[in-house]
Design a protein around this motif. Structure first.
Motif, PDB file in Angstrom:
ATOM      1  N   VAL A 134       0.990  -1.340  -0.045  1.00 41.05           N
ATOM      2  CA  VAL A 134       0.085   0.017   0.257  1.00 41.05           C
ATOM      3  C   VAL A 134       1.195   1.726  -0.129  1.00 41.05           C
ATOM      4  O   VAL A 134       0.484   2.222  -0.783  1.00 41.05           O
ATOM      5  N   LEU A 135       1.764   1.332   0.562  1.00 39.94           N
ATOM      6  CA  LEU A 135       2.759   2.930   1.062  1.00 39.94           C
ATOM      7  C   LEU A 135       3.291   2.965  -0.478  1.00 39.94           C
ATOM      8  O   LEU A 135       3.443   3.864  -0.937  1.00 39.94           O
ATOM      9  N   GLU A 136       3.765   1.931  -0.942  1.00 35.84           N
ATOM     10  CA  GLU A 136       4.814   1.422  -2.363  1.00 35.84           C
ATOM     11  C   GLU A 136       3.629   2.476  -3.672  1.00 35.84           C
ATOM     12  O   GLU A 136       4.182   3.468  -4.336  1.00 35.84           O
ATOM     13  N   GLY A 137       2.332   2.545  -2.909  1.00 31.16           N
ATOM     14  CA  GLY A 137       1.164   2.877  -4.004  1.00 31.16           C
ATOM     15  C   GLY A 137       0.961   4.223  -4.266  1.00 31.16           C
ATOM     16  O   GLY A 137       0.664   5.369  -4.017  1.00 31.16           O
ATOM     17  N   VAL A 138       1.623   5.008  -2.085  1.00 31.42           N
ATOM     18  CA  VAL A 138       1.510   6.519  -2.065  1.00 31.42           C
ATOM     19  C   VAL A 138       2.087   7.341  -2.615  1.00 31.42           C
ATOM     20  O   VAL A 138       3.796   7.328  -2.229  1.00 31.42           O
ATOM     21  N   ARG A 139       1.957   8.652  -3.379  1.00 32.68           N
ATOM     22  CA  ARG A 139       2.996   9.620  -3.679  1.00 32.68           C
ATOM     23  C   ARG A 139       3.310   9.910  -3.448  1.00 32.68           C
ATOM     24  O   ARG A 139       2.623  11.007  -2.312  1.00 32.68           O
ATOM     25  N   TYR A 140       4.148  10.682  -2.836  1.00 34.88           N
ATOM     26  CA  TYR A 140       5.418  11.652  -1.691  1.00 34.88           C
ATOM     27  C   TYR A 140       4.427  12.697  -2.235  1.00 34.88           C
ATOM     28  O   TYR A 140       3.841  13.073  -3.439  1.00 34.88           O
ATOM     29  N   ARG A 141       3.847  14.375  -1.287  1.00 36.32           N
ATOM     30  CA  ARG A 141       3.626  14.935  -1.268  1.00 36.32           C
ATOM     31  C   ARG A 141       4.013  16.132  -0.728  1.00 36.32           C
ATOM     32  O   ARG A 141       3.197  17.054  -0.168  1.00 36.32           O
ATOM     33  N   GLY A 142       5.522  16.245  -0.550  1.00 35.18           N
ATOM     34  CA  GLY A 142       6.092  17.302   0.133  1.00 35.18           C
ATOM     35  C   GLY A 142       6.697  18.223  -1.595  1.00 35.18           C
ATOM     36  O   GLY A 142       5.754  17.613  -2.092  1.00 35.18           O
ATOM     37  N   PRO A 143       7.192  18.862  -0.850  1.00 40.32           N
ATOM     38  CA  PRO A 143       8.047  19.975  -1.996  1.00 40.32           C
ATOM     39  C   PRO A 143       8.935  19.131  -3.375  1.00 40.32           C
ATOM     40  O   PRO A 143       9.551  17.901  -2.854  1.00 40.32           O
ATOM     41  N   GLU A 144       8.923  19.532  -3.753  1.00 35.38           N
ATOM     42  CA  GLU A 144       9.486  19.178  -5.178  1.00 35.38           C
ATOM     43  C   GLU A 144      10.762  19.961  -5.474  1.00 35.38           C
ATOM     44  O   GLU A 144      10.268  21.616  -5.932  1.00 35.38           O
ATOM     45  N   PRO A 145      11.336  19.355  -6.158  1.00 37.79           N
ATOM     46  CA  PRO A 145      12.174  17.930  -5.759  1.00 37.79           C
ATOM     47  C   PRO A 145      12.205  17.393  -4.511  1.00 37.79           C
ATOM     48  O   PRO A 145      12.156  18.007  -3.605  1.00 37.79           O
ATOM     49  N   ARG A 146      11.974  16.550  -4.158  1.00 33.81           N
ATOM     50  CA  ARG A 146      11.936  16.069  -3.404  1.00 33.81           C
ATOM     51  C   ARG A 146      13.522  16.424  -2.508  1.00 33.81           C
ATOM     52  O   ARG A 146      14.774  15.886  -3.158  1.00 33.81           O
ATOM     53  N   PRO A 147      13.634  16.708  -0.638  1.00 40.37           N
ATOM     54  CA  PRO A 147      15.127  16.642   0.110  1.00 40.37           C
ATOM     55  C   PRO A 147      15.974  16.197  -0.057  1.00 40.37           C
ATOM     56  O   PRO A 147      14.993  14.605   0.687  1.00 40.37           O
ATOM     57  N   SER A 148      16.508  16.127  -0.424  1.00 33.58           N
ATOM     58  CA  SER A 148      18.048  15.144   0.442  1.00 33.58           C
ATOM     59  C   SER A 148      17.827  14.308   2.032  1.00 33.58           C
ATOM     60  O   SER A 148      17.142  15.198   2.493  1.00 33.58           O
ATOM     61  N   VAL A 149      18.714  13.725   1.982  1.00 29.36           N
ATOM     62  CA  VAL A 149      18.485  13.791   3.782  1.00 29.36           C
ATOM     63  C   VAL A 149      18.828  13.931   4.391  1.00 29.36           C
ATOM     64  O   VAL A 149      18.771  14.086   5.665  1.00 29.36           O
ATOM     65  N   GLU A 150      20.020  14.668   4.268  1.00 34.28           N
ATOM     66  CA  GLU A 150      21.151  16.072   5.108  1.00 34.28           C
ATOM     67  C   GLU A 150      19.215  17.244   4.853  1.00 34.28           C
ATOM     68  O   GLU A 150      19.302  17.809   6.194  1.00 34.28           O
ATOM     69  N   GLU A 151      18.663  17.214   3.960  1.00 34.04           N
ATOM     70  CA  GLU A 151      17.878  18.802   3.948  1.00 34.04           C
ATOM     71  C   GLU A 151      16.587  18.368   4.823  1.00 34.04           C
ATOM     72  O   GLU A 151      16.635  19.409   5.742  1.00 34.04           O
ATOM     73  N   GLU A 152      16.283  17.411   4.971  1.00 37.44           N
ATOM     74  CA  GLU A 152      15.695  16.017   5.783  1.00 37.44           C
ATOM     75  C   GLU A 152      15.854  16.709   7.466  1.00 37.44           C
ATOM     76  O   GLU A 152      15.007  17.095   8.374  1.00 37.44           O
ATOM     77  N   GLU A 153      17.032  16.707   7.243  1.00 35.46           N
ATOM     78  CA  GLU A 153      17.260  16.415   9.004  1.00 35.46           C
ATOM     79  C   GLU A 153      17.503  17.074   9.328  1.00 35.46           C
ATOM     80  O   GLU A 153      17.321  18.357  10.615  1.00 35.46           O
ATOM     81  N   HIS A 154      17.905  18.617   8.422  1.00 35.74           N
ATOM     82  CA  HIS A 154      17.893  19.796   8.690  1.00 35.74           C
ATOM     83  C   HIS A 154      16.706  20.359   9.271  1.00 35.74           C
ATOM     84  O   HIS A 154      16.686  21.781   9.888  1.00 35.74           O
ATOM     85  N   MET A 155      15.876  20.136   8.194  1.00 37.36           N
ATOM     86  CA  MET A 155      14.282  20.569   8.664  1.00 37.36           C
ATOM     87  C   MET A 155      13.500  20.432   9.716  1.00 37.36           C
ATOM     88  O   MET A 155      12.852  21.063  10.430  1.00 37.36           O
ATOM     89  N   VAL A 156      14.125  18.812   9.975  1.00 36.09           N
ATOM     90  CA  VAL A 156      13.627  18.490  11.483  1.00 36.09           C
ATOM     91  C   VAL A 156      13.606  18.918  12.696  1.00 36.09           C
ATOM     92  O   VAL A 156      13.205  19.403  13.558  1.00 36.09           O
ATOM     93  N   ASP A 157      15.242  19.504  12.820  1.00 36.60           N
ATOM     94  CA  ASP A 157      15.984  20.143  13.865  1.00 36.60           C
ATOM     95  C   ASP A 157      15.673  21.793  13.588  1.00 36.60           C
ATOM     96  O   ASP A 157      15.903  21.663  15.138  1.00 36.60           O
ATOM     97  N   GLU A 158      15.387  21.418  12.625  1.00 37.65           N
ATOM     98  CA  GLU A 158      14.580  23.169  12.608  1.00 37.65           C
ATOM     99  C   GLU A 158      13.486  23.522  13.907  1.00 37.65           C
ATOM    100  O   GLU A 158      13.666  24.133  14.109  1.00 37.65           O
ATOM    101  N   MET A 159      12.455  22.581  12.829  1.00 40.05           N
ATOM    102  CA  MET A 159      11.335  22.197  13.784  1.00 40.05           C
ATOM    103  C   MET A 159      11.587  22.350  15.136  1.00 40.05           C
ATOM    104  O   MET A 159      10.844  22.830  16.064  1.00 40.05           O
TER     105      MET A 159
END
Length: 100
Positions: free
Chosen positions: A20-45
């Motif tokens: 089911v999860l394979e069929g779910v489309r990513y709905r975040g910012p395009e292009p999808r952030p890199s792992v480092e960017e995601e970590e930075h976003m979480v740290d900032e939050m």
């Protein structure tokens, strides 16, 4: 159920979930952030949340630190305060008996 059957059922359930999860489309910012960017976003939050909590706690400390007595003159003693409360209660009871 046997332990082996439980494990098989769990495995089947997880497989179905991943399908089911394979069929779910990513709905975040395009292009999808890199792992480092995601970590930075979480740290900032997390940083912002901590900062907001700190500000709220500071605000509460300021409220608690304020003087409680705002009436005219110096703050009454404990005995005077009790006397004022008792007088107020007596007045309310008297007014309740006499009516408005």
């Amino acid at each position: 159920m046997t332990d082996q059957k439980n494990q098989s059922n769990r495995r089947d359930t997880w497989d179905a979930l991943f399908k089911v999860l394979e069929g779910v489309r990513y709905r975040g910012p395009e292009p999808r952030p890199s792992v480092e960017e995601e970590e930075h976003m979480v740290d900032e939050m997390v940083r912002r949340k901590r900062e907001a909590r700190r500000e709220a706690a500071d605000g509460l400390r300021q409220i608690v630190a304020r003087p409680k007595w705002r009436g005219p003159g110096p703050e009454p003693s404990e005995d005077e305060t009790i006397e004022m409360v008792v007088d107020g209660l007596k007045r309310m009871r008297r007014e309740g008996r006499e009516g408005p």
